[in-house]
Structure formats: C-alpha cells, structure tokens
Enzyme design. Structure first.
Site, mmCIF file in Angstrom:
data_model
loop_
_atom_site.group_PDB
_atom_site.id
_atom_site.type_symbol
_atom_site.label_atom_id
_atom_site.label_comp_id
_atom_site.label_asym_id
_atom_site.label_seq_id
_atom_site.Cartn_x
_atom_site.Cartn_y
_atom_site.Cartn_z
ATOM 1 N N ARG A 150 0.850 -1.190 0.000
ATOM 2 C CA ARG A 150 0.000 0.000 0.000
ATOM 3 C C ARG A 150 0.888 1.244 0.000
ATOM 4 N NH1 ARG A 150 -1.931 -3.623 3.891
ATOM 5 N NH2 ARG A 150 -4.038 -4.439 3.478
ATOM 6 N N LYS A 174 -1.653 -2.624 8.085
ATOM 7 C CA LYS A 174 -2.824 -2.212 8.846
ATOM 8 C C LYS A 174 -2.823 -2.895 10.208
ATOM 9 C CE LYS A 174 -6.056 -1.066 5.138
ATOM 10 N NZ LYS A 174 -7.386 -1.357 4.543
ATOM 11 N N HIS A 245 -3.254 2.890 -5.827
ATOM 12 C CA HIS A 245 -3.720 1.528 -5.565
ATOM 13 C C HIS A 245 -3.744 0.684 -6.839
ATOM 14 C CE1 HIS A 245 -4.778 -0.022 -1.685
ATOM 15 N NE2 HIS A 245 -5.726 -0.787 -2.177
ATOM 16 N N ARG A 248 -0.953 -1.694 -6.875
ATOM 17 C CA ARG A 248 -1.219 -2.851 -6.012
ATOM 18 C C ARG A 248 -2.126 -3.839 -6.743
ATOM 19 N NH1 ARG A 248 -1.231 -4.448 -0.564
ATOM 20 N NH2 ARG A 248 -3.229 -5.062 0.355
ATOM 21 N N HIS A 271 -3.423 -9.166 3.194
ATOM 22 C CA HIS A 271 -4.870 -9.252 3.402
ATOM 23 C C HIS A 271 -5.170 -10.154 4.594
ATOM 24 C CE1 HIS A 271 -6.062 -8.144 -1.013
ATOM 25 N NE2 HIS A 271 -5.939 -7.089 -0.243
ATOM 26 N N TYR A 280 -9.328 -10.561 -7.140
ATOM 27 C CA TYR A 280 -8.432 -10.516 -8.290
ATOM 28 C C TYR A 280 -8.589 -11.725 -9.203
ATOM 29 C CZ TYR A 280 -6.315 -6.702 -5.747
ATOM 30 O OH TYR A 280 -6.121 -5.521 -5.078
#
Length: 299
Positions: A150, A174, A245, A248, A271, A280
């Site tokens: 990110r 995150k 993004h 990514r 993730h 994806y």
C-alpha cells in the site's frame, strides 16, 4: 454544530489506537466520519448525543445516498459510527446504540483497474533519467509494482527496514501488523541507485531515516506519491488516470496471471481475509475471457 467533549474524543482516539490497534490514517478517517455525522445531527436540531436514535441513524444513511456517496464510503462511515457507539455503550451501558440494526450496503461489483505489462513499460520509461528525482521516481515505481504494498506502507518505510542483499523489506501494515515482502532485482537495482546517487543529495539539511523523500528532503507523503504518479502518466500515451492503488491491483493481477497461488498473493498483500484477495481472480478470469475472444478464430 453538536459537539462531543474533547475528553470523550480523546478517549475514543486512545481506544482506537491502543485497543483496536488502528493506524493513524484509519483513526483520522474515523474522526472525520464522526464529525460528518455530528454535522448531520446539528442540521436536524439534535443537541445531545443521547437524543440519537435508530430513526436518525436511518435518516443519515438516506442523506448519504442523496449526496451520491459510494457504497464503499457509506460502509466505512457505518463502521466508524458502529465502533464509536459501541465504545459509548461500553463506557455507559444505559446508552442505546442507534447503529445496532444498520446493515452495511452490498459491495459494488466493480473490478479493480490495473495496468497491462506494456502499459507498465511506458510508466518505467517515463521515469528514466539521471537526475535525483528521476532516480527516486523509478525506485518508487519499481518497489510499488514489485511488492504490491500500500502507498501508506511505502511512505512509512525506514532505511533500516530495507535489505538490499536478500531483496526484502519489512512492512508495517494495517493494525501495525508486520510482514516481510520480497522484491526482484529490477526494484533492487533501482533502490540501490536511488540510495547511492540521489537520496543523499535530496536530503539537504533534513535528518530522518525515511526511505523516500520529496524534493525538499522531507519524508514523502501519500499525497506526494499520487502527484508523482499523475505526472508520470502525463508523460505516457496512456489515456486514463492513475491512482496509487492501481499498482497494487496490477501486482496482484500479474502474479495470478503468471500462476501464483491465491494464498501466497494474500500473504504478500497483507490481506487479513482470503475473500479480499479472491477479487483478483475475477480480474484474471475477465482477462482470459477477453484474450480468448480476441484471438480464437471461432470465439
């Protein structure tokens, strides 16, 4: 505007940072969403938070739809408010949570945009050059594409997090979760060139350990990355806009198209849930379908 005390706001921020372990950017979004909700309450004549009920909560959702907020934005605001009111309920059990029966809207079925390999080549050509900024831009683009990290993770990289010898970087993702992400020799060469021949000159009188810096030598911000990528796209023949993004998305799509398994891509992207990565697979299926229809004689 209706206010919640500075003390309550501060304690909620502390709760998000310490107990929920949210990043500073996530906390900023939560507070922004909270302020937006209180602006709505003020327009409705509400003077105290205890007056908020499920009818007002639903009215707020209606106002969001009337102002054409995307489903993702609405869902995020609901999450922010649910967290806030759950926190208030924990501190005061007599408080009734007005968001308890609010349901998140279904996610939009839009597929993520990504660059094809020939488009990525155009971007890399756009940042070729021997000046410090070009070297910085190339290292930035190579690392984003090579790792799928990110933008906020990228701008947070410290010099000590980078290992050019084995080609890995320590990423703080995150929720302050850490992961090691590998990168290839293209990114490694660009980073080495930038560090040796550009970063020192760009630092000037600044003293910090952030890997990427702006033209004044200060740490590069997420907004700065968006500006750099926008300028790069202007130098190419590509006719669509770019947001960070997309790199990514491009990383994940190219990995899966080349045969990488879903679990590996999930781990590389950081993730928490496989369902986030599975998005994806729809992109790759769409790519295969378009390729088939373009080249099969009886498609």
């Amino acid at each position: 505007m209706i206010q919640y005390s500075d003390e309550a706001k501060h304690s909620f921020i502390q709760y998000l940072q310490t107990e929920k372990n949210y990043s500073s950017l996530t906390v900023e979004h939560y507070i922004h969403d909270l302020d937006h909700f209180f602006e709505f309450l003020s327009r409705e004549g509400v003077k105290h938070i205890n007056e908020t009920d499920d009818l007002l909560a639903r009215g707020y959702l209606v106002s969001l739809h009337e102002h054409s907020y995307s489903r993702a934005s609405v869902s995020r605001k609901i999450s922010s408010l649910k967290t806030f009111f759950t926190y208030l309920n924990r501190e005061n059990p007599e408080f009734v949570n007005p968001m308890s029966y609010i349901i998140h809207p279904k996610k939009e079925g839009r597929l993520p945009h990504f660059f094809y390999e020939n488009e990525m080549e155009q971007l890399f050509l756009a940042c070729s050059g021997e000046d410090p900024l070009s070297k910085r831009n190339k290292a930035l683009l190579e690392l984003l594409y090579a790792s799928g990290i990110r933008v906020a993770e990228c701008t947070g990289i410290q010099m000590k997090d980078l290992d050019l010898t084995i080609g890995t970087v320590l990423i703080k993702g995150k929720g302050s979760k850490e992961r090691y992400v590998p990168f290839g020799h293209f990114a490694g060469d660009a980073l080495n060139d930038y560090i040796k021949h550009a970063r020192g000159n760009m630092m000037k009188k600044e003293e910090h350990s952030y890997l990427f810096v702006n033209h004044r030598g200060a740490p590069l911000t997420s907004r700065g990355v968006r500006h750099i990528l926008s300028k790069l796209i202007e130098k190419t023949s590509l006719n669509h806009s770019i947001h960070p993004h997309m790199l990514r998305h491009t990383f994940a799509t190219h990995m899966l198209n080349s045969g990488a398994d879903l679990r590996t891509v999930q781990e590389l992207l950081g993730h928490a849930h496989l369902s986030s990565t599975q998005l994806y697979t729809h992109v790759t299926k769409e790519h295969l379908k378009n390729t088939y229809q373009s080249f099969h004689p009886r498609a």
